[in-house]
Design a protein around this motif. Structure first.
Motif, short mmCIF file in Angstrom:
data_model
loop_
_atom_site.label_atom_id
_atom_site.label_comp_id
_atom_site.label_asym_id
_atom_site.label_seq_id
_atom_site.Cartn_x
_atom_site.Cartn_y
_atom_site.Cartn_z
N THR A 42 0.83 -1.21 0.00
CA THR A 42 0.00 0.00 0.00
C THR A 42 0.86 1.26 0.00
N GLN A 98 -10.90 -7.78 0.11
CA GLN A 98 -9.53 -8.00 -0.35
C GLN A 98 -9.50 -8.36 -1.84
N MET A 101 -9.75 -5.19 -3.86
CA MET A 101 -8.50 -4.44 -3.93
C MET A 101 -7.50 -5.10 -4.86
N LEU A 129 -9.45 1.84 -4.83
CA LEU A 129 -8.66 1.16 -3.80
C LEU A 129 -9.05 1.66 -2.41
N GLY A 132 -12.03 -0.19 -1.22
CA GLY A 132 -11.65 -1.47 -0.65
C GLY A 132 -11.13 -1.33 0.77
N ALA A 133 -10.32 -0.30 1.00
CA ALA A 133 -9.82 -0.05 2.36
C ALA A 133 -10.97 0.29 3.30
#
Length: 537
Positions: A42, A98, A101, A129, A132-133
Protein backbone atom coordinates in the motif's frame (compact mmCIF):
# COMPACT_ATOMS: atom_id res chain seq x y z
CA UNK A 1 -5.07 -2.48 2.80
CA UNK A 2 -5.28 0.71 4.77
CA UNK A 3 -2.04 1.40 6.55
CA UNK A 4 -3.64 3.15 9.52
CA UNK A 5 -5.49 0.15 10.87
CA UNK A 6 -4.83 -2.27 13.70
CA UNK A 7 -5.45 -5.92 12.84
CA UNK A 8 -5.38 -9.16 14.75
CA UNK A 9 -5.83 -12.85 14.40
CA UNK A 10 -7.37 -15.79 16.15
CA UNK A 11 -6.99 -16.26 19.87
CA UNK A 12 -5.32 -19.01 21.87
CA UNK A 13 -5.08 -18.79 25.64
CA UNK A 14 -1.60 -17.80 26.73
CA UNK A 15 0.05 -18.22 30.11
CA UNK A 16 1.31 -14.64 30.16
CA UNK A 17 0.50 -11.42 28.36
CA UNK A 18 3.94 -10.17 27.38
CA UNK A 19 4.53 -7.65 24.58
CA UNK A 20 5.30 -10.46 22.09
CA UNK A 21 2.91 -13.11 23.42
CA UNK A 22 0.27 -12.77 20.66
CA UNK A 23 2.89 -13.90 18.12
CA UNK A 24 2.91 -17.32 19.76
CA UNK A 25 -0.48 -17.79 18.15
CA UNK A 26 0.05 -19.22 14.66
CA UNK A 27 -3.03 -17.56 13.13
CA UNK A 28 -2.24 -14.18 14.64
CA UNK A 29 1.35 -14.46 13.47
CA UNK A 30 0.21 -15.36 9.94
CA UNK A 31 -2.19 -12.41 9.75
CA UNK A 32 0.44 -10.08 11.21
CA UNK A 33 3.00 -11.05 8.56
CA UNK A 34 0.42 -10.96 5.75
CA UNK A 35 -0.82 -7.51 6.72
CA UNK A 36 2.76 -6.29 7.06
CA UNK A 37 3.43 -7.32 3.45
CA UNK A 38 0.12 -5.84 2.28
CA UNK A 39 0.79 -2.53 4.03
CA UNK A 40 4.23 -2.36 2.41
CA UNK A 41 2.47 -2.73 -0.94
CA UNK A 42 0.00 0.00 0.00
CA UNK A 43 2.78 2.42 0.86
CA UNK A 44 4.53 1.57 -2.40
CA UNK A 45 1.30 2.40 -4.24
CA UNK A 46 0.99 5.72 -2.38
CA UNK A 47 4.52 6.68 -3.41
CA UNK A 48 3.91 5.58 -6.99
CA UNK A 49 0.55 7.35 -7.30
CA UNK A 50 1.75 10.61 -5.76
CA UNK A 51 4.91 10.66 -7.84
CA UNK A 52 3.19 9.65 -11.08
CA UNK A 53 0.70 12.49 -10.65
CA UNK A 54 3.57 14.99 -10.49
CA UNK A 55 4.56 13.68 -13.93
CA UNK A 56 1.18 13.51 -15.68
CA UNK A 57 -0.15 16.70 -14.04
CA UNK A 58 2.21 18.97 -12.07
CA UNK A 59 -0.70 21.05 -10.67
CA UNK A 60 -0.50 21.24 -6.85
CA UNK A 61 -4.24 20.69 -6.67
CA UNK A 62 -4.07 17.47 -8.70
CA UNK A 63 -1.17 16.18 -6.61
CA UNK A 64 -3.06 16.92 -3.39
CA UNK A 65 -6.17 15.21 -4.83
CA UNK A 66 -4.27 11.91 -4.81
CA UNK A 67 -4.30 12.09 -1.02
CA UNK A 68 -7.95 13.15 -1.10
CA UNK A 69 -8.84 10.21 -3.37
CA UNK A 70 -7.14 7.88 -0.89
CA UNK A 71 -9.00 9.18 2.15
CA UNK A 72 -12.40 10.30 0.80
CA UNK A 73 -13.76 6.73 0.34
CA UNK A 74 -13.29 6.10 4.05
CA UNK A 75 -15.40 9.17 4.75
CA UNK A 76 -18.14 8.03 2.37
CA UNK A 77 -18.21 4.27 2.91
CA UNK A 78 -16.78 3.43 6.34
CA UNK A 79 -20.13 3.72 8.13
CA UNK A 80 -22.06 1.47 5.68
CA UNK A 81 -19.14 -0.94 5.89
CA UNK A 82 -19.23 -0.89 9.68
CA UNK A 83 -22.95 -1.67 9.64
CA UNK A 84 -22.40 -4.61 7.28
CA UNK A 85 -19.53 -5.84 9.43
CA UNK A 86 -21.86 -5.96 12.43
CA UNK A 87 -24.70 -7.82 10.68
CA UNK A 88 -23.07 -10.17 8.10
CA UNK A 89 -20.36 -12.84 8.15
CA UNK A 90 -17.18 -10.80 8.71
CA UNK A 91 -14.88 -13.42 7.19
CA UNK A 92 -16.77 -13.49 3.87
CA UNK A 93 -17.03 -9.72 3.88
CA UNK A 94 -13.27 -9.37 4.38
CA UNK A 95 -12.60 -11.84 1.56
CA UNK A 96 -14.75 -9.78 -0.80
CA UNK A 97 -13.00 -6.54 0.20
CA UNK A 98 -9.53 -8.00 -0.35
CA UNK A 99 -10.55 -9.48 -3.72
CA UNK A 100 -11.86 -6.05 -4.73
CA UNK A 101 -8.50 -4.44 -3.93
CA UNK A 102 -6.59 -7.16 -5.78
CA UNK A 103 -8.59 -6.60 -8.97
CA UNK A 104 -8.29 -2.79 -8.84
CA UNK A 105 -4.54 -2.80 -8.11
CA UNK A 106 -3.88 -5.30 -10.90
CA UNK A 107 -5.99 -3.32 -13.37
CA UNK A 108 -4.10 -0.10 -12.56
CA UNK A 109 -0.78 -1.87 -13.06
CA UNK A 110 -1.85 -3.22 -16.45
CA UNK A 111 -3.17 0.18 -17.56
CA UNK A 112 0.14 1.77 -16.53
CA UNK A 113 2.04 -0.84 -18.56
CA UNK A 114 -0.10 0.06 -21.57
CA UNK A 115 0.54 3.78 -21.08
CA UNK A 116 -3.16 4.51 -20.55
CA UNK A 117 -2.99 6.17 -17.13
CA UNK A 118 -4.27 9.76 -17.18
CA UNK A 119 -4.84 11.98 -14.13
CA UNK A 120 -8.50 10.92 -14.12
CA UNK A 121 -7.64 7.21 -14.37
CA UNK A 122 -5.08 7.51 -11.57
CA UNK A 123 -7.52 9.31 -9.27
CA UNK A 124 -10.31 6.85 -10.10
CA UNK A 125 -8.15 3.80 -9.38
CA UNK A 126 -6.89 5.33 -6.14
CA UNK A 127 -10.49 6.09 -5.16
CA UNK A 128 -11.56 2.49 -5.87
CA UNK A 129 -8.66 1.16 -3.80
CA UNK A 130 -9.83 3.50 -1.06
CA UNK A 131 -13.28 1.90 -1.24
CA UNK A 132 -11.65 -1.47 -0.65
CA UNK A 133 -9.82 -0.05 2.36
CA UNK A 134 -13.11 1.39 3.63
CA UNK A 135 -14.73 -2.03 3.35
CA UNK A 136 -11.84 -3.68 5.19
CA UNK A 137 -11.24 -1.15 7.96
CA UNK A 138 -14.24 -1.60 10.31
CA UNK A 139 -14.26 -5.42 10.35
CA UNK A 140 -10.48 -5.55 10.81
CA UNK A 141 -10.71 -3.09 13.70
CA UNK A 142 -13.67 -4.88 15.26
CA UNK A 143 -12.10 -8.35 15.36
CA UNK A 144 -9.13 -7.25 17.47
CA UNK A 145 -10.88 -7.60 20.86
CA UNK A 146 -12.69 -10.75 19.75
CA UNK A 147 -9.78 -12.79 18.46
CA UNK A 148 -7.14 -12.48 21.16
CA UNK A 149 -7.49 -13.21 24.89
CA UNK A 150 -8.34 -10.10 26.85
CA UNK A 151 -4.98 -10.03 28.72
CA UNK A 152 -3.19 -9.99 25.34
CA UNK A 153 -5.35 -7.34 23.69
CA UNK A 154 -3.07 -4.37 24.39
CA UNK A 155 -0.05 -6.37 23.26
CA UNK A 156 -1.82 -7.36 20.04
CA UNK A 157 -2.78 -3.77 19.30
CA UNK A 158 0.79 -2.61 20.01
CA UNK A 159 2.22 -5.29 17.71
CA UNK A 160 -0.16 -4.29 14.94
CA UNK A 161 0.83 -0.65 15.35
CA UNK A 162 4.48 -1.69 15.21
CA UNK A 163 3.81 -3.66 12.02
CA UNK A 164 2.04 -0.69 10.46
CA UNK A 165 5.03 1.52 11.13
CA UNK A 166 7.57 -1.04 9.97
CA UNK A 167 5.69 -1.05 6.66
CA UNK A 168 5.65 2.75 6.72
CA UNK A 169 9.44 2.72 6.96
CA UNK A 170 10.06 -0.01 4.37
CA UNK A 171 7.30 0.63 1.83
CA UNK A 172 8.13 4.20 0.74
CA UNK A 173 11.87 3.50 0.45
CA UNK A 174 11.27 0.28 -1.49
CA UNK A 175 8.67 2.06 -3.61
CA UNK A 176 11.17 4.78 -4.45
CA UNK A 177 13.76 2.22 -5.53
CA UNK A 178 11.25 0.32 -7.69
CA UNK A 179 10.02 3.59 -9.20
CA UNK A 180 13.56 4.57 -10.11
CA UNK A 181 14.45 1.20 -11.64
CA UNK A 182 11.19 0.05 -13.21
CA UNK A 183 8.64 2.85 -13.10
CA UNK A 184 5.08 3.15 -11.66
CA UNK A 185 3.61 0.01 -13.37
CA UNK A 186 5.88 -2.24 -11.29
CA UNK A 187 4.85 -0.49 -8.07
CA UNK A 188 1.15 -0.95 -8.83
CA UNK A 189 1.55 -4.62 -9.72
CA UNK A 190 3.59 -5.33 -6.58
CA UNK A 191 0.76 -3.79 -4.55
CA UNK A 192 -1.66 -6.23 -6.21
CA UNK A 193 0.56 -9.20 -5.38
CA UNK A 194 0.86 -8.06 -1.76
CA UNK A 195 -2.88 -8.57 -1.25
CA UNK A 196 -2.66 -12.30 -2.01
CA UNK A 197 -1.18 -13.20 1.37
CA UNK A 198 -4.03 -11.56 3.29
CA UNK A 199 -6.58 -13.24 1.05
CA UNK A 200 -5.04 -16.66 1.70
CA UNK A 201 -4.82 -16.24 5.48
CA UNK A 202 -8.40 -14.99 5.79
CA UNK A 203 -9.60 -17.80 3.52
CA UNK A 204 -8.02 -20.38 5.83
CA UNK A 205 -9.12 -18.68 9.04
CA UNK A 206 -12.21 -20.25 10.63
CA UNK A 207 -13.64 -17.96 13.31
CA UNK A 208 -15.74 -19.34 16.14
CA UNK A 209 -19.41 -19.57 15.26
CA UNK A 210 -21.68 -17.25 17.24
CA UNK A 211 -25.20 -18.43 17.99
CA UNK A 212 -27.70 -15.58 17.79
CA UNK A 213 -31.07 -15.80 19.50
CA UNK A 214 -32.38 -12.88 17.50
CA UNK A 215 -32.29 -12.33 13.74
CA UNK A 216 -29.71 -9.91 12.26
CA UNK A 217 -30.51 -6.22 12.22
CA UNK A 218 -31.78 -4.55 9.07
CA UNK A 219 -29.36 -2.16 7.39
CA UNK A 220 -31.02 1.24 7.94
CA UNK A 221 -32.11 0.57 11.55
CA UNK A 222 -28.55 -0.61 12.21
CA UNK A 223 -27.18 2.67 10.83
CA UNK A 224 -29.52 4.64 13.08
CA UNK A 225 -28.56 2.51 16.09
CA UNK A 226 -24.88 3.23 15.46
CA UNK A 227 -25.46 6.97 15.22
CA UNK A 228 -27.56 6.97 18.39
CA UNK A 229 -24.80 5.12 20.20
CA UNK A 230 -22.24 7.79 19.29
CA UNK A 231 -24.65 10.55 20.34
CA UNK A 232 -24.86 8.97 23.80
CA UNK A 233 -21.15 8.06 24.16
CA UNK A 234 -19.28 11.08 25.63
CA UNK A 235 -15.86 9.41 25.48
CA UNK A 236 -16.19 8.73 21.77
CA UNK A 237 -17.44 12.27 21.15
CA UNK A 238 -14.29 13.69 22.74
CA UNK A 239 -12.16 11.46 20.51
CA UNK A 240 -14.00 12.70 17.40
CA UNK A 241 -13.51 16.37 18.30
CA UNK A 242 -9.79 15.88 18.94
CA UNK A 243 -9.44 13.94 15.68
CA UNK A 244 -10.86 16.83 13.64
CA UNK A 245 -8.63 19.34 15.44
CA UNK A 246 -5.50 17.42 14.45
CA UNK A 247 -6.12 15.70 11.13
CA UNK A 248 -7.62 18.61 9.17
CA UNK A 249 -4.32 20.46 9.52
CA UNK A 250 -2.04 17.43 9.66
CA UNK A 251 -3.26 16.36 6.22
CA UNK A 252 -1.21 19.21 4.71
CA UNK A 253 2.01 17.35 5.44
CA UNK A 254 0.94 14.25 3.52
CA UNK A 255 -0.77 16.08 0.67
CA UNK A 256 2.06 18.52 -0.09
CA UNK A 257 5.13 16.37 0.63
CA UNK A 258 5.43 15.23 -3.03
CA UNK A 259 5.65 18.90 -4.08
CA UNK A 260 8.21 19.66 -1.36
CA UNK A 261 10.33 16.75 -2.60
CA UNK A 262 10.07 17.44 -6.33
CA UNK A 263 10.06 21.24 -6.45
CA UNK A 264 11.56 22.34 -3.15
CA UNK A 265 14.31 19.73 -2.86
CA UNK A 266 14.60 18.71 -6.55
CA UNK A 267 14.87 15.00 -5.72
CA UNK A 268 13.61 12.02 -7.67
CA UNK A 269 11.27 9.22 -6.62
CA UNK A 270 13.99 7.52 -4.62
CA UNK A 271 14.49 10.64 -2.51
CA UNK A 272 10.75 11.02 -2.05
CA UNK A 273 10.55 7.43 -0.86
CA UNK A 274 13.35 8.03 1.62
CA UNK A 275 11.50 11.05 3.03
CA UNK A 276 8.41 8.90 3.62
CA UNK A 277 10.63 6.21 5.13
CA UNK A 278 11.88 8.80 7.63
CA UNK A 279 8.28 9.39 8.70
CA UNK A 280 7.91 5.64 9.19
CA UNK A 281 11.14 5.38 11.13
CA UNK A 282 10.02 8.19 13.40
CA UNK A 283 6.71 6.42 13.94
CA UNK A 284 8.51 3.20 14.93
CA UNK A 285 10.52 5.17 17.45
CA UNK A 286 7.34 6.79 18.71
CA UNK A 287 5.66 3.40 19.11
CA UNK A 288 8.62 2.15 21.16
CA UNK A 289 8.72 5.14 23.53
CA UNK A 290 4.96 5.61 23.77
CA UNK A 291 4.48 3.28 26.79
CA UNK A 292 6.99 5.37 28.74
CA UNK A 293 5.37 8.62 27.56
CA UNK A 294 1.97 7.35 28.73
CA UNK A 295 3.40 6.92 32.23
CA UNK A 296 4.76 10.45 32.30
CA UNK A 297 2.05 12.44 30.51
CA UNK A 298 -1.73 12.54 30.42
CA UNK A 299 -3.51 11.84 27.11
CA UNK A 300 -4.25 15.54 26.70
CA UNK A 301 -0.62 16.53 27.19
CA UNK A 302 0.46 13.80 24.77
CA UNK A 303 -1.87 15.04 22.03
CA UNK A 304 -1.01 18.70 22.69
CA UNK A 305 2.73 18.02 22.60
CA UNK A 306 2.44 15.93 19.45
CA UNK A 307 0.35 18.65 17.78
CA UNK A 308 2.99 21.29 18.56
CA UNK A 309 5.73 19.03 17.16
CA UNK A 310 3.79 18.33 13.96
CA UNK A 311 3.02 22.03 13.50
CA UNK A 312 6.73 22.84 13.79
CA UNK A 313 7.44 20.16 11.19
CA UNK A 314 5.01 21.87 8.78
CA UNK A 315 6.81 25.19 9.32
CA UNK A 316 10.18 23.49 8.74
CA UNK A 317 8.95 21.92 5.49
CA UNK A 318 8.10 25.41 4.23
CA UNK A 319 11.50 26.89 5.13
CA UNK A 320 14.24 24.28 4.80
CA UNK A 321 15.73 23.47 1.39
CA UNK A 322 18.14 20.81 2.62
CA UNK A 323 17.25 17.16 2.07
CA UNK A 324 19.04 16.15 5.28
CA UNK A 325 17.19 18.73 7.37
CA UNK A 326 13.78 17.80 5.93
CA UNK A 327 14.52 14.11 6.49
CA UNK A 328 15.47 14.85 10.11
CA UNK A 329 12.31 16.81 10.90
CA UNK A 330 10.15 14.15 9.27
CA UNK A 331 11.38 11.74 11.92
CA UNK A 332 9.58 13.95 14.43
CA UNK A 333 6.52 14.05 12.18
CA UNK A 334 6.29 10.27 12.36
CA UNK A 335 6.68 10.30 16.14
CA UNK A 336 3.96 12.94 16.57
CA UNK A 337 1.60 11.18 14.16
CA UNK A 338 1.80 7.79 15.89
CA UNK A 339 1.32 9.35 19.32
CA UNK A 340 -1.90 11.10 18.29
CA UNK A 341 -3.14 8.10 16.34
CA UNK A 342 -2.49 5.69 19.23
CA UNK A 343 -4.17 7.88 21.83
CA UNK A 344 -7.26 8.51 19.71
CA UNK A 345 -7.54 4.92 18.44
CA UNK A 346 -7.30 3.67 22.00
CA UNK A 347 -10.06 6.04 23.10
CA UNK A 348 -12.31 4.93 20.25
CA UNK A 349 -11.71 1.23 21.00
CA UNK A 350 -12.40 1.45 24.72
CA UNK A 351 -15.58 3.50 24.27
CA UNK A 352 -17.22 1.08 21.79
CA UNK A 353 -19.34 -1.83 22.98
CA UNK A 354 -18.97 -5.17 21.21
CA UNK A 355 -22.41 -5.22 19.58
CA UNK A 356 -21.79 -1.88 17.85
CA UNK A 357 -17.99 -1.86 17.70
CA UNK A 358 -17.61 -1.96 13.91
CA UNK A 359 -20.15 0.84 13.50
CA UNK A 360 -18.69 3.04 16.23
CA UNK A 361 -15.15 2.59 14.93
CA UNK A 362 -16.45 3.25 11.41
CA UNK A 363 -17.80 6.60 12.56
CA UNK A 364 -14.39 7.40 14.01
CA UNK A 365 -12.82 6.45 10.67
CA UNK A 366 -15.38 8.61 8.83
CA UNK A 367 -14.30 11.62 10.89
CA UNK A 368 -10.60 10.77 10.61
CA UNK A 369 -10.53 10.26 6.86
CA UNK A 370 -13.11 12.94 6.17
CA UNK A 371 -10.83 15.43 7.92
CA UNK A 372 -7.88 14.12 5.92
CA UNK A 373 -9.74 14.31 2.59
CA UNK A 374 -11.17 17.77 3.20
CA UNK A 375 -7.86 19.06 4.48
CA UNK A 376 -5.94 17.65 1.52
CA UNK A 377 -8.26 19.35 -0.96
CA UNK A 378 -8.13 22.67 0.93
CA UNK A 379 -4.35 22.74 1.29
CA UNK A 380 -3.92 21.71 -2.34
CA UNK A 381 -6.08 24.63 -3.44
CA UNK A 382 -4.21 27.06 -1.16
CA UNK A 383 -0.92 25.81 -2.57
CA UNK A 384 -2.21 26.31 -6.12
CA UNK A 385 -3.24 29.89 -5.40
CA UNK A 386 -0.61 31.09 -2.91
CA UNK A 387 2.23 28.56 -3.06
CA UNK A 388 3.20 25.42 -1.17
CA UNK A 389 5.22 27.24 1.49
CA UNK A 390 2.35 29.51 2.53
CA UNK A 391 -0.08 26.56 2.60
CA UNK A 392 2.21 24.68 4.99
CA UNK A 393 2.63 27.74 7.21
CA UNK A 394 -1.13 28.36 7.41
CA UNK A 395 -1.74 24.69 8.21
CA UNK A 396 0.90 24.76 10.96
CA UNK A 397 -0.62 27.89 12.51
CA UNK A 398 -4.09 26.38 12.34
CA UNK A 399 -2.90 23.20 14.06
CA UNK A 400 -1.45 25.17 16.97
CA UNK A 401 -4.66 27.16 17.47
CA UNK A 402 -6.87 24.07 17.13
CA UNK A 403 -4.76 22.07 19.59
CA UNK A 404 -5.21 24.73 22.26
CA UNK A 405 -8.92 25.23 21.54
CA UNK A 406 -9.60 21.48 21.65
CA UNK A 407 -8.31 21.23 25.23
CA UNK A 408 -11.85 22.12 26.25
CA UNK A 409 -12.72 18.51 25.36
CA UNK A 410 -10.44 16.62 27.72
CA UNK A 411 -9.42 13.04 27.09
CA UNK A 412 -8.19 12.70 30.67
CA UNK A 413 -11.71 13.32 31.98
CA UNK A 414 -13.03 10.31 30.05
CA UNK A 415 -13.69 7.42 32.45
CA UNK A 416 -12.56 3.86 31.86
CA UNK A 417 -15.61 1.85 30.81
CA UNK A 418 -16.28 -1.81 31.49
CA UNK A 419 -18.12 -2.80 28.31
CA UNK A 420 -18.15 -6.52 29.07
CA UNK A 421 -21.54 -7.85 27.90
CA UNK A 422 -24.00 -8.19 30.79
CA UNK A 423 -27.36 -8.91 29.14
CA UNK A 424 -30.36 -7.42 30.88
CA UNK A 425 -32.84 -9.99 32.09
CA UNK A 426 -35.68 -10.11 29.57
CA UNK A 427 -38.74 -10.07 31.84
CA UNK A 428 -41.08 -10.19 28.85
CA UNK A 429 -40.68 -13.35 26.73
CA UNK A 430 -40.61 -13.38 22.95
CA UNK A 431 -44.03 -14.49 21.75
CA UNK A 432 -45.98 -14.71 18.53
CA UNK A 433 -48.08 -11.73 19.59
CA UNK A 434 -45.12 -9.42 20.01
CA UNK A 435 -42.47 -11.03 17.82
CA UNK A 436 -40.90 -9.38 14.80
CA UNK A 437 -40.83 -5.72 13.93
CA UNK A 438 -44.09 -4.65 15.59
CA UNK A 439 -43.76 -1.24 17.16
CA UNK A 440 -42.94 1.34 18.24
CA UNK A 441 -42.66 0.24 21.85
CA UNK A 442 -42.86 2.53 24.87
CA UNK A 443 -41.35 1.30 28.14
CA UNK A 444 -42.13 2.97 31.46
CA UNK A 445 -40.22 2.45 34.72
CA UNK A 446 -41.73 3.75 37.97
CA UNK A 447 -39.42 4.88 40.78
CA UNK A 448 -40.21 6.02 44.34
CA UNK A 449 -37.48 8.03 46.02
CA UNK A 450 -36.92 9.96 49.22
CA UNK A 451 -37.33 13.69 48.42
CA UNK A 452 -33.98 14.24 50.16
CA UNK A 453 -32.35 12.08 47.48
CA UNK A 454 -33.87 14.03 44.56
CA UNK A 455 -30.61 15.63 43.39
CA UNK A 456 -28.69 12.36 43.51
CA UNK A 457 -31.50 10.50 41.76
CA UNK A 458 -31.75 13.05 38.94
CA UNK A 459 -27.98 12.93 38.39
CA UNK A 460 -28.06 9.13 38.19
CA UNK A 461 -31.12 9.26 35.91
CA UNK A 462 -29.24 11.48 33.46
CA UNK A 463 -26.64 8.74 33.15
CA UNK A 464 -29.45 6.23 32.66
CA UNK A 465 -30.65 8.33 29.74
CA UNK A 466 -27.33 7.67 27.99
CA UNK A 467 -27.70 3.94 28.69
CA UNK A 468 -31.12 3.86 27.05
CA UNK A 469 -30.00 5.94 24.08
CA UNK A 470 -26.86 3.86 23.54
CA UNK A 471 -28.99 0.74 23.56
CA UNK A 472 -31.29 2.03 20.82
CA UNK A 473 -33.94 4.28 22.41
CA UNK A 474 -35.42 6.82 20.01
CA UNK A 475 -36.40 9.16 22.84
CA UNK A 476 -36.15 9.34 26.62
CA UNK A 477 -38.01 11.36 29.24
CA UNK A 478 -38.35 11.54 33.01
CA UNK A 479 -41.53 12.82 34.68
CA UNK A 480 -42.24 13.68 38.31
CA UNK A 481 -45.68 13.12 39.85
CA UNK A 482 -46.71 16.50 41.27
CA UNK A 483 -49.31 14.86 43.52
CA UNK A 484 -46.86 12.34 44.96
CA UNK A 485 -43.43 13.89 45.68
CA UNK A 486 -40.61 11.44 45.04
CA UNK A 487 -42.52 9.43 42.44
CA UNK A 488 -40.82 9.51 39.03
CA UNK A 489 -41.72 7.76 35.78
CA UNK A 490 -38.99 7.08 33.24
CA UNK A 491 -40.21 6.57 29.67
CA UNK A 492 -38.31 5.65 26.54
CA UNK A 493 -39.41 4.61 23.06
CA UNK A 494 -37.87 1.84 20.96
CA UNK A 495 -38.34 1.41 17.23
CA UNK A 496 -39.78 -2.12 17.45
CA UNK A 497 -40.32 -5.02 19.81
CA UNK A 498 -37.41 -6.87 18.25
CA UNK A 499 -35.19 -3.84 18.81
CA UNK A 500 -36.25 -3.79 22.46
CA UNK A 501 -35.16 -7.40 22.84
CA UNK A 502 -31.83 -6.44 21.30
CA UNK A 503 -31.62 -3.62 23.81
CA UNK A 504 -31.74 -6.22 26.59
CA UNK A 505 -28.82 -8.09 25.01
CA UNK A 506 -26.76 -4.89 24.57
CA UNK A 507 -26.49 -4.21 28.29
CA UNK A 508 -22.88 -3.96 29.48
CA UNK A 509 -21.29 -4.13 32.91
CA UNK A 510 -20.96 -0.34 32.85
CA UNK A 511 -24.69 0.01 32.04
CA UNK A 512 -25.55 -2.35 34.89
CA UNK A 513 -23.46 -0.29 37.33
CA UNK A 514 -25.34 2.87 36.31
CA UNK A 515 -28.67 1.05 36.68
CA UNK A 516 -27.59 -0.13 40.14
CA UNK A 517 -26.97 3.49 41.23
CA UNK A 518 -30.47 4.45 40.11
CA UNK A 519 -32.09 1.44 41.78
CA UNK A 520 -30.17 2.10 45.01
CA UNK A 521 -32.18 5.33 45.39
CA UNK A 522 -35.51 3.56 44.77
CA UNK A 523 -37.60 3.24 47.94
CA UNK A 524 -40.67 1.48 46.55
CA UNK A 525 -41.35 -2.16 45.70
CA UNK A 526 -38.26 -3.86 44.31
CA UNK A 527 -37.52 -3.95 41.48
CA UNK A 528 -39.14 -0.80 40.04
CA UNK A 529 -42.34 -1.53 38.15
CA UNK A 530 -41.80 -1.79 34.37
CA UNK A 531 -44.54 -1.62 31.73
CA UNK A 532 -44.20 -2.46 28.03
CA UNK A 533 -46.65 -0.69 25.72
CA UNK A 534 -46.69 -1.78 22.08
CA UNK A 535 -48.44 0.22 19.37
CA UNK A 536 -51.40 -1.67 17.89
CA UNK A 537 -51.00 -3.09 14.37
Amino acid sequence: MNQELSRAGSAVAAPAAGPWSPLRNKVFRSIWLATLASNIGTWMHDVGAGWMMTSVSPSPLMVALVQAATTLPMFLFALPSGVLADIVDRRKYLLFAQAWMLVVAAALGLLALAGLVTPAVLLAATFLLGIGAAMSAPPFQAIVPDLVPKPELQSAVALNSLGVNISRAIGPALGGVVLTLFGPPAVFLINAVSVLGVLWVIYRWQPAQVTRRLPPEHFLPAVRAGLRYVQAAPVLQVVLVRAVAFFVFGSAGWALLPLVARKGLAVGPGGYGLLLACVGAGAIGGALVLPRLRQLLSPDRLVLGASVIFALVLFAMSVFRSFALIAAVLLFAGLAWIVVLSVLNGGAQRSSAGWVKARALAIYLVVFFGAMAAGSAVWGQVASLKGTDLALQVAGSGMLLAAVAALRWRLADSPDLDLTPSPHDASVPLSEETAGDRGPVMITVEYHTDPADAAAFLAAAREMRRVRRRGGALSWSLFEDMEAPGRYVETFVIESWLEHLRQHERFSANDRAIQARVHALHRGPAPPRVRHLVAPP
